[in-house]
Design a protein around this motif. Structure first.
Motif, short mmCIF file in Angstrom:
data_model
loop_
_atom_site.label_atom_id
_atom_site.label_comp_id
_atom_site.label_asym_id
_atom_site.label_seq_id
_atom_site.Cartn_x
_atom_site.Cartn_y
_atom_site.Cartn_z
N GLU A 105 0.83 -1.20 0.00
CA GLU A 105 0.00 0.00 0.00
C GLU A 105 0.87 1.26 0.00
OE1 GLU A 105 -2.73 1.30 3.45
OE2 GLU A 105 -3.89 -0.15 2.30
N GLU A 106 0.52 2.21 -0.87
CA GLU A 106 1.27 3.46 -0.97
C GLU A 106 0.52 4.58 -0.24
OE1 GLU A 106 4.21 4.02 -2.22
OE2 GLU A 106 4.54 2.05 -3.13
N ASP A 107 1.27 5.46 0.39
CA ASP A 107 0.66 6.62 1.03
C ASP A 107 0.09 7.56 -0.02
OD1 ASP A 107 1.21 5.79 3.62
OD2 ASP A 107 3.22 6.66 3.56
N VAL A 108 0.95 8.02 -0.94
CA VAL A 108 0.52 8.94 -2.00
C VAL A 108 0.91 8.35 -3.34
CG1 VAL A 108 0.67 11.28 -2.93
CG2 VAL A 108 0.84 10.91 -0.46
N LEU A 109 -0.05 8.23 -4.23
CA LEU A 109 0.18 7.71 -5.57
C LEU A 109 -0.15 8.81 -6.57
CD1 LEU A 109 0.96 5.17 -7.21
CD2 LEU A 109 -1.49 4.62 -7.32
N ILE A 110 0.82 9.13 -7.43
CA ILE A 110 0.67 10.19 -8.43
C ILE A 110 0.68 9.55 -9.80
CG2 ILE A 110 1.75 12.24 -9.44
CD1 ILE A 110 2.93 12.84 -6.66
N ASN A 134 8.03 24.59 7.07
CA ASN A 134 9.36 24.10 7.45
C ASN A 134 9.32 22.58 7.59
OD1 ASN A 134 11.60 23.28 9.27
ND2 ASN A 134 12.03 25.48 9.22
N ALA A 135 10.14 21.91 6.81
CA ALA A 135 10.11 20.44 6.79
C ALA A 135 10.43 19.85 8.16
CB ALA A 135 11.10 19.92 5.75
N SER A 136 11.32 20.50 8.91
CA SER A 136 11.69 19.95 10.22
C SER A 136 10.51 20.00 11.20
CB SER A 136 12.88 20.71 10.79
OG SER A 136 12.56 22.08 10.99
N ILE A 137 9.68 21.05 11.06
CA ILE A 137 8.51 21.15 11.94
C ILE A 137 7.51 20.05 11.60
CG2 ILE A 137 6.55 22.60 12.60
CD1 ILE A 137 8.28 25.04 12.10
N VAL A 138 7.28 19.85 10.28
CA VAL A 138 6.36 18.80 9.85
C VAL A 138 6.85 17.44 10.32
CG1 VAL A 138 5.28 17.68 7.87
CG2 VAL A 138 5.63 20.15 7.86
N SER A 139 8.15 17.19 10.14
CA SER A 139 8.72 15.91 10.54
C SER A 139 8.65 15.71 12.04
CB SER A 139 10.19 15.82 10.08
OG SER A 139 10.27 15.90 8.67
N CYS A 140 8.86 16.82 12.79
CA CYS A 140 8.81 16.72 14.24
C CYS A 140 7.41 16.37 14.72
CB CYS A 140 9.28 18.03 14.86
SG CYS A 140 9.26 18.04 16.67
N VAL A 141 6.41 17.07 14.16
CA VAL A 141 5.03 16.83 14.58
C VAL A 141 4.60 15.41 14.22
CG1 VAL A 141 2.63 17.49 14.20
CG2 VAL A 141 4.38 19.24 14.48
N GLY A 142 5.02 14.98 13.04
CA GLY A 142 4.61 13.66 12.60
C GLY A 142 5.70 12.62 12.66
N SER A 143 6.60 12.73 13.64
CA SER A 143 7.75 11.84 13.71
C SER A 143 7.36 10.37 13.78
CB SER A 143 8.62 12.19 14.92
OG SER A 143 7.86 12.10 16.11
N GLU A 144 6.21 10.10 14.35
CA GLU A 144 5.79 8.71 14.45
C GLU A 144 4.77 8.34 13.39
OE1 GLU A 144 4.35 7.92 18.32
OE2 GLU A 144 6.25 8.35 19.31
N ASN A 145 4.04 9.33 12.83
CA ASN A 145 2.94 9.02 11.97
C ASN A 145 2.99 9.66 10.60
OD1 ASN A 145 1.31 7.49 13.92
ND2 ASN A 145 1.21 9.43 15.01
N VAL A 146 4.07 10.41 10.27
CA VAL A 146 4.10 11.15 9.02
C VAL A 146 3.96 10.25 7.81
CG1 VAL A 146 6.61 11.11 8.71
CG2 VAL A 146 5.27 13.03 7.83
N ASN A 147 4.32 8.99 7.91
CA ASN A 147 4.16 8.07 6.80
C ASN A 147 3.03 7.09 7.03
OD1 ASN A 147 6.26 9.01 5.10
ND2 ASN A 147 7.77 8.10 6.47
N LYS A 148 2.13 7.45 7.97
CA LYS A 148 0.96 6.62 8.22
C LYS A 148 -0.27 7.47 8.02
CE LYS A 148 3.46 3.77 11.57
NZ LYS A 148 3.51 3.29 12.96
N LEU A 149 -0.62 7.63 6.76
CA LEU A 149 -1.71 8.55 6.43
C LEU A 149 -3.06 7.88 6.62
CD1 LEU A 149 -0.25 10.09 3.16
CD2 LEU A 149 0.31 10.60 5.54
N ASP A 150 -4.01 8.70 7.12
CA ASP A 150 -5.37 8.18 7.28
C ASP A 150 -6.15 8.36 5.99
OD1 ASP A 150 -4.88 7.43 9.81
OD2 ASP A 150 -5.89 9.14 10.78
#
Length: 413
Positions: free
Chosen positions: A8-13, A397-413
């Motif tokens: 399963e892919e998170d984002v498919l383009i 800012n990519a670091s802020i996004v990564s920080c907020v989603g450090s555990e779930n950034v690649n687990k999209l709902d």
């Protein structure tokens, strides 16, 4: 045929054109991996060249993807429009608040974007066959080779005749009544031309050329045609342009057409999606949407097709990132897509409308009314193109996004 069920892919383009690659780069900058499916076996560069106005360069800056290109191409400061019948020449300024446009090789733009992506992001020779929506948060895509991919976000960047757009229920684009022939002419020893856009008008035809660098010249011819456009192989097309469609045109233009690299020659009808179909059409369903020409094909008369696709990629990536920040590391795909559409559909509807009107003014006959209208149009060109100073904004800012989603950034709902 053996059926392969992929992870399963998170984002498919769908589509590795300008819109697809720009969206993938934007997401990659935010730490979100996307898989890009391209039906061809390599990056496609149909169209030879395109003009990018300042709004497009601002979008490339937001993607941190302009550095490979900016030093290769000079900005265009001025140009001229010649009435072939009368010989009258009108000067045109292309300088706006943020400088002038640059005409670049389409292939170079695609390569610059692709070079910003992690290895393995683009999967070539992958033709989409069907789409199913299992739920508002999961799409199932079937490919011609039997592969099945499940995607939590599906983004159609598959061009004017988009399969994804058709699945969403978007009406087919309509024919503008014109077609365009485009090509490159290459002079290994240098062409010796000034770095200006030269255009030539004659009744219902508009032609022009602009140097890309000291060896390559991009040229075009737009004319009224039925929807099937002009027929023939490149040699026949070149001969027909010279002998039938540009009689009486200046030798400077004819010599460039005669020197065309026939492998770059293309001819296509100019299509558009009516603005009311963008404003009221089905641009999304759950976690599925469209970007670039799949959403808003437009005529090339204001040079905004490529630039608006780059803007789309930035804006959609930003809304996905904002969703991550808002939802503690998870993305609500439907909300992100609706935010993207609300920001984009009014602007691109205006661009479609303005581009069509621009083509009508420049190319719809030579009676006295149209001549006066055309003079006013070019006289106030710098005001017409003020929208090219538009800034689509930055990515978070990519670091802020990564920080907020450090555990779930690649687990999209």
């Amino acid at each position: 045929m053996e059926i392969l069920v992929e992870k399963e892919e998170d984002v498919l383009i769908i589509g590795a054109g300008i819109a697809g690659l720009a969206t993938a780069v934007g997401l990659s900058r935010l730490g979100i991996r996307a898989l890009v499916l391209e039906r061809s076996d390599r990056l496609r560069s149909t169209g030879a060249a395109l003009t990018l106005f300042p709004n497009a360069w601002l979008a490339l800056d937001a993607l941190s993807a302009s550095h490979e290109l900016i030093h290769l191409y000079q900005p265009i400061i001025k140009g001229s429009v010649t009435n072939v019948s009368t010989g009258a020449i009108q000067q045109v300024s292309y300088i706006g608040k943020r400088g002038g446009p640059r005409t670049i090789h389409r292939r170079k733009l695609l390569e610059a974007l692709a070079n910003e992506l992690p290895s393995g992001t683009i999967r070539f020779s992958s033709k989409l066959v069907s789409i199913q929506s299992q739920s508002p948060s999961l799409a199932i895509v079937s490919l011609e080779d039997g592969t099945i991919i499940k995607a939590k976000v599906l983004i159609g960047c598959d061009g004017v005749h988009s399969v994804v757009g058709r699945w969403l229920g978007l009406s087919d684009p309509i024919h503008s009544g014109r077609s365009a022939v485009r090509g490159l002419s290459v002079y290994p020893q240098g062409h010796g031309l000034n770095h200006e856009i030269k255009q030539f008008l004659d009744d219902d035809k508009r032609a022009g050329f602009v140097p890309l660098n000291h060896t390559d010249v991009y040229w075009f011819l737009a004319l009224k045609t039925p929807q099937q456009g002009l027929a023939g192989n490149p040699e026949q097309l070149q001969r027909e342009i010279i002998n039938s469609y540009t009689k009486g045109f200046p030798s400077a233009y004819l010599d460039i057409v005669k020197n065309a690299d026939l492998s770059t020659l293309t001819c296509a009808p100019l299509m558009l999606r009516p603005p009311w179909n963008i404003l009221a059409g089905n641009l999304a369903k759950g976690n599925i949407t469209v970007v670039g020409d799949a959403m808003h094909p437009m005529t090339p008369d204001l040079g905004q097709g490529g630039g608006s696709a780059l803007e789309d990629g930035v804006v959609l990536s930003r809304h996905i990132a904002l969703s991550i920040l808002k939802n503690g590391g998870k993305i609500e795909a439907e909300d992100a897509i609706q935010g993207y559409l609300m920001e984009r559909k009014w602007r691109v509807s205006w661009l479609v409308t303005a581009s069509y009107i621009s083509g009508w003014v420049q190319q719809d006959g030579s009676n006295l009314f149209m001549k006066m209208f055309r003079y006013i149009f070019y006289r106030f060109w710098t005001r017409v193109v003020r929208f090219t100073d538009y800034d689509c904004g930055k990515l978070p800012n990519a670091s802020i996004v990564s920080c907020v989603g450090s555990e779930n950034v690649n687990k999209l709902d």
